[in-house]
Design a protein around this motif. Structure first.
Motif, PDB file in Angstrom:
ATOM      1  N   CYS A 167      52.812  40.249  64.269  1.00 35.64           N
ATOM      2  CA  CYS A 167      53.640  41.456  64.750  1.00 35.64           C
ATOM      3  C   CYS A 167      54.623  40.767  65.842  1.00 35.64           C
ATOM      4  O   CYS A 167      54.834  39.971  66.267  1.00 35.64           O
ATOM      5  N   GLN A 187      47.664  40.743  66.778  1.00 35.36           N
ATOM      6  CA  GLN A 187      48.691  41.551  66.276  1.00 35.36           C
ATOM      7  C   GLN A 187      48.275  42.957  66.502  1.00 35.36           C
ATOM      8  O   GLN A 187      47.187  43.299  66.438  1.00 35.36           O
ATOM      9  N   TRP A 207      49.750  45.725  64.688  1.00 35.74           N
ATOM     10  CA  TRP A 207      49.987  46.861  63.708  1.00 35.74           C
ATOM     11  C   TRP A 207      48.754  47.326  63.158  1.00 35.74           C
ATOM     12  O   TRP A 207      48.967  48.487  62.609  1.00 35.74           O
ATOM     13  N   HIS A 208      47.763  46.382  62.766  1.00 29.91           N
ATOM     14  CA  HIS A 208      46.395  46.902  62.182  1.00 29.91           C
ATOM     15  C   HIS A 208      45.814  47.877  63.108  1.00 29.91           C
ATOM     16  O   HIS A 208      45.387  49.106  62.462  1.00 29.91           O
ATOM     17  N   ALA A 259      47.297  49.900  65.264  1.00 31.88           N
ATOM     18  CA  ALA A 259      48.119  51.217  65.184  1.00 31.88           C
ATOM     19  C   ALA A 259      47.907  51.977  63.863  1.00 31.88           C
ATOM     20  O   ALA A 259      47.915  53.283  63.953  1.00 31.88           O
ATOM     21  N   CYS A 260      47.556  51.260  62.784  1.00 36.50           N
ATOM     22  CA  CYS A 260      47.276  52.249  61.608  1.00 36.50           C
ATOM     23  C   CYS A 260      45.819  53.151  61.768  1.00 36.50           C
ATOM     24  O   CYS A 260      45.916  54.043  61.254  1.00 36.50           O
ATOM     25  N   THR A 306      53.620  44.974  69.544  1.00 36.64           N
ATOM     26  CA  THR A 306      54.121  46.060  68.881  1.00 36.64           C
ATOM     27  C   THR A 306      53.426  46.312  67.705  1.00 36.64           C
ATOM     28  O   THR A 306      52.947  45.494  67.301  1.00 36.64           O
ATOM     29  N   SER A 307      53.897  47.407  67.145  1.00 35.83           N
ATOM     30  CA  SER A 307      53.262  47.787  65.746  1.00 35.83           C
ATOM     31  C   SER A 307      54.295  47.473  64.788  1.00 35.83           C
ATOM     32  O   SER A 307      53.843  47.826  63.527  1.00 35.83           O
ATOM     33  N   HIS A 308      55.260  46.645  65.100  1.00 30.21           N
ATOM     34  CA  HIS A 308      56.182  46.294  63.785  1.00 30.21           C
ATOM     35  C   HIS A 308      55.961  45.050  63.396  1.00 30.21           C
ATOM     36  O   HIS A 308      55.495  44.092  64.153  1.00 30.21           O
ATOM     37  N   TYR A 309      56.002  44.922  62.124  1.00 31.92           N
ATOM     38  CA  TYR A 309      55.640  43.807  61.433  1.00 31.92           C
ATOM     39  C   TYR A 309      56.833  42.647  61.508  1.00 31.92           C
ATOM     40  O   TYR A 309      57.824  42.888  61.746  1.00 31.92           O
TER      41      TYR A 309
END
Length: 906
Positions: A26, A152, A154-155, A157-158, A183-186
């Motif tokens: 992330c 990370q 992003w997972h 955040a899903c 952050t949730s950004h890849y």
């Protein structure tokens, strides 16, 4: 923390960062002053970062798999080495991270495998998915412990779509306090080379809807902001990644702004009266800042009215400086008392409501930029909001709708577009005028922050440095640009701003520190002065060279400055340029030896502040060359001729008793003996002094500087008077000056003699200054007024009077030549002596308060009448002056002015 040294330690022996395989990292967001990137991908996304807090350190990696792979083995050893306070420190590693434990043991570290953090360790390594010990870990780092944390978001955040990742992701409850966020950004994967310097990262977090919720909460129930008309707020510079404007005016100037920082929040108001005046908004702000939680609000001592208002609104609060056990602190921005405690308070979850303006502070701190030095900004700059010295209108503003303000101006968005524009990226679009005008101001204000120890400031400066390298530096004077691009103008200004940063001098300008190339020179400076003045050194600093000025101890910290360059006009408001907009640089003399540099080079001056009484001061200048310089009565003509022939300085100076002329060397190379010219100027300035009723020797010599381009007009007044190169002969050619019209320079010198008490703006602004043009032409140059300028030919004068009277003798038409005619008629009727006497009287007058034009015109009419012993009321009334009845009665006893020239027209 030395950012560069820390970076070199962390990447020692590491050639590439390999973010490959199945793991998707992330992107990390950095906002802390000590948080800087270690690994950045080709898109500018940060994948590994570090920071400090209190006495401790932090390393963050954008996926936990990277602390379980050999590909990061060397980096992990470097990271733990940097994190360890001592060589035998105990490194606690969570039991999940088996590879890391064995890898560190193999490298000789003392490792303990643990299920949770314990206080006996000095470094703790963990993943980012558990915040059960967040409070303990924050205190651990503050007191000197270190963390390695990886994960990370992003997972997560899903599965937590209703939650803000920055505020609620477990790892962020710890790392955000140190200015680092998952952050949730890849993050884009790949192999990325390790550079010698700290890598530049993206400067813009993609704008997200999380701020929408913040704005909705802050603006709930607020339909308008009725700002008090008797207050003058400052404009706010909103520059942080997590800072956002709440209220903007029509010119994109922020009056209210807010920000997230660490686990806390900040709201900034641009005037302290808004704390009590904007009742609904302040209540919203306090709730948003955390006042709804258990705990108290602290109101700064001295803000009694705010304390009483909050009690009335039902808040639990007390009048006290910041202390433990509170949720929100309310204060003004006029002191940086407790700045460090406030930073910790907000970082660890507190709310700060702060208000104040900086424009008044700037009036008494001319040598400092508000963004860098204003007390409140020593608190706020870290949080991404600064209070500037620019002002904003106080009026009623409609409350913005959240959706609209999310699309509105923000410094970071404008900066990103500007960088793309310079890089000529295909998707880039020029900044629209409404954004560009505001961005110009913000751009220069931000750079003047000079926060070189702040990693976020450093990152932006690195981006800007790259832009300058793309465009290159430009010599002065530059070839004519018919229409310079806005981005080039800003980059030229940036060059000057970067002169304040020593490492930028080396990297951008390749400053030649060849001080030994030129012999040192001891210069005698007059250190006694009634008003701030430039003292010429007769030295010139060549473009690209660094010099040095040494001064006695008495000068250090006494407000003295070194100025390089004589062209002080700022041309930023012009669309077409013949030179960079700003080409002078001033360096405070705050130690006995100061390094001096200016990318454009220039003549060297010592600025002596008002009130200095140090007498003759010896200043040593090194690394500079002698410029052609001649001072009447002191300099030798032979030395002048030698220097004129040998010097490579493009500028020369000629100094008479009351005036100094700064001229391009090639324009006066034919003047082998300046004495006749300067003697003529002595006679001219003596005439100026006579009419002004001031001592023959001015408190400071006037200056006239010739420039390839000036800020306004064909010439303009001030210190110095500025003229175009085309007018050099008007001030240097003796024969021309004695036989032709030199109205312009005298007009500008006349401006410098005007005084508010006998000036009636806007009517007299361009009129009474011409009295000195007439006087000098007639008394010194023997040129009658009718021939000194065509406007004063008798037929032109008569036509103007008739036209003015035919129009009803309205004061709105009483300007320039019409206005001058009134004074010329008085002079022709009574001579110059009454003017000289009145100017002398006015200098002795002491009047409290500001008089309006009507009062000042009546005062002049009365005093002139009494001076000549004639009743001039009919004369002034004929010209449309608003003479009051009591003045008319007072002057009625004086004899009539039978020769009144206005009788012929009425």
């Amino acid at each position: 923390m030395d950012l560069r040294s820390a970076y070199k330690t962390l990447v020692k022996g590491v050639d590439t960062f390999s973010f490959t395989g199945d793991a998707v990292p992330c992107e990390l967001l950095l906002i802390g002053p000590t948080a800087f990137p270690v690994a950045v991908n080709d898109k500018g996304q940060i994948l590994v970062a570090t920071s400090t807090y209190g006495k401790g350190r932090l390393v963050v990696m954008g996926h936990e798999v990277y602390i379980s792979e050999n590909t990061f083995g060397q980096f992990l050893i470097n990271a733990i080495t940097w994190l360890c306070p001592t060589s035998n420190a105990v490194v606690g590693v969570h039991t999940k991270l088996t590879f890391l434990s064995s890898h560190l043991r193999g490298a000789g570290f003392k490792v303990q495998s643990v299920d949770k953090f314990t206080s006996n360790m000095e470094v703790y390594c963990m993943d980012a998915y558990n915040d059960s010990q967040a409070g303990e870990l924050i205190q651990f780092v503050k007191n000197g412990g270190s963390l390695l944390i990886a994960g990370q978001a992003w997972h997560w955040a899903c599965f937590h779509k209703d939650k803000d990742v920055l505020q609620h992701f477990p790892g962020n409850t710890v790392t955000s306090v140190l200015g680092v966020y998952f952050t949730s950004h890849y993050g884009e994967k790949g192999e990325f080379k390790v550079g010698k310097e700290i890598p530049s990262s993206s400067i813009l977090l993609p704008w997200n809807n999380n701020f929408q919720k913040d704005l909705d909460a802050l603006l709930h129930g607020v339909t308008e902001f009725s700002l008090k008309s008797d207050t003058v707020p400052s404009s706010l510079l909103v520059h942080g990644q997590l800072a956002f404007p709440v209220l903007l005016d029509d010119h994109n100037q922020a009056l209210i702004a807010a920000s997230h920082y660490g686990r806390g929040r900040i709201v900034v108001l641009s005037h302290e009266t808004y704390l009590t005046h904007l009742k609904k908004f302040v209540c919203n702000a306090l709730h948003w800042l955390g006042a709804h939680k258990e705990g108290k609000i602290c109101v700064q001592v001295g803000q009694k009215h705010l304390h009483e208002r909050l009690i009335q609104e039902g808040f639990s609060c007390e009048l006290s400086n910041l202390k433990d056990g509170i949720n929100v602190y309310c204060c003004t921005s006029y002191t940086d008392h407790q700045a460090e405690q406030i930073h910790e308070f907000v970082s660890e979850g507190g709310g700060l409501l702060i208000a104040g303006q900086a424009w008044m502070w700037s009036y008494s701190h001319h040598d400092h930029d508000a963004v860098a030095a204003y007390p409140g900004n020593k608190i706020l700059n870290k949080f991404g909001i600064s209070i500037t010295s620019s002002t904003v209108d106080s009026k009623v503003y409609l409350a913005p709708k959240g959706q609209n303000i999310m699309q509105s101006y923000h410094f970071r968005k404008a900066l990103t577009r500007f960088i793309d524009q310079v890089h000529r990226k295909a998707h880039s679009s020029p900044l629209e005028p409404a954004w560009l005008n505001k961005f110009r101001k913000d751009f220069l204000s931000f750079v003047k922050m000079k926060a070189t120890n702040n990693a976020q400031y450093y990152n932006i400066c690195e981006h800007l440095k790259d832009l300058i390298k793309i465009r290159g530096t430009t010599s002065y004077p530059v070839p004519y640009w018919s229409s310079i691009k806005p981005e080039d103008k800003m980059l030229l200004n940036l060059l000057n701003s970067f002169c304040e940063l020593p490492h930028m001098q080396e990297e951008l300008f390749y400053a030649k520190r060849k001080i030994e190339t030129f012999p040192f020179a001891n210069v005698q400076i007059n250190g006694t002065n009634k008003g701030t003045t430039w003292r010429s050194t007769g030295m010139f600093l060549h473009e690209g060279y660094t010099g040095q000025v040494s001064v006695p101890t008495a000068v250090v910290g006494a407000g003295w400055q070194v100025q390089i360059g004589c062209h002080s006009d700022d041309l930023n408001h012009l669309d077409e340029l013949k030179r960079p907009p700003v080409v002078i640089r001033r360096i405070p003399i705050n130690r006995d030896k100061v390094s001096i540099f200016n990318p454009w080079g220039g003549l060297i001056y010592i600025i002596v502040p008002k009130g200095s009484e140090l007498g003759t001061v010896t200043v040593m200048v090194e690394g500079a060359a002698h410029a052609p310089y001649f001072k009447l009565g002191q300099s030798c003509v032979a030395d002048w001729q030698k220097t004129l022939h040998e010097s490579r300085s493009p500028w020369a100076e000629l100094e008479a008793d009351n005036i100094i002329l700064t001229i391009p060397t090639n324009k006066i190379s034919h003047i082998t003996n300046p004495e006749p010219l300067l003697q003529l100027w002595n006679r001219i300035t003596k005439g100026i002094a006579e009419l002004a009723a001031v001592p023959e020797l001015f408190p400071r010599p006037e200056r006239i500087v010739a420039d390839v381009q000036i800020s306004a007009g064909w010439m303009h007044a001030g210190y110095p008077v500025m003229i175009h190169l085309e007018s050099v002969h008007c001030i240097t050619d003796v024969q021309f000056m004695q036989t032709n019209i030199i109205w312009g320079p005298l007009h500008e010198l006349g401006h410098n003699q005007q005084r508010p008490l006998w000036e009636f703006p806007p009517h007299t602004a361009e009129a009474t200054c011409n009295l000195w043009s007439v006087y000098v032409n007639e008394k010194v140059l023997n040129l009658p007024r009718s021939k000194a300028i065509s406007e004063l030919a008798p037929n032109h004068r008569e036509e103007r009077i008739k036209k003015y009277l035919k129009g009803g003798a309205r004061l709105e038409d009483w300007t320039v030549w019409v206005c001058l005619e009134t004074y010329l008629q008085l002079q022709e009727g009574f001579g110059w002596d009454p003017f000289i006497a009145l100017f002398s009287d006015y200098q002795k007058m002491s009047i409290t308060g500001n008089l309006d034009n009507k009062s000042k015109m009546n005062l002049w009419a009365e005093k002139f009448s009494q001076q000549v012993r004639k009743n001039l009321v009919p004369f002034f009334k004929a010209w449309g002056w608003p003479i009051e009845e009591d003045v008319s009665k007072k002057l009625a006893t004086l004899p009539e002015w039978k020769e009144d020239p206005m009788k012929a027209f009425i």
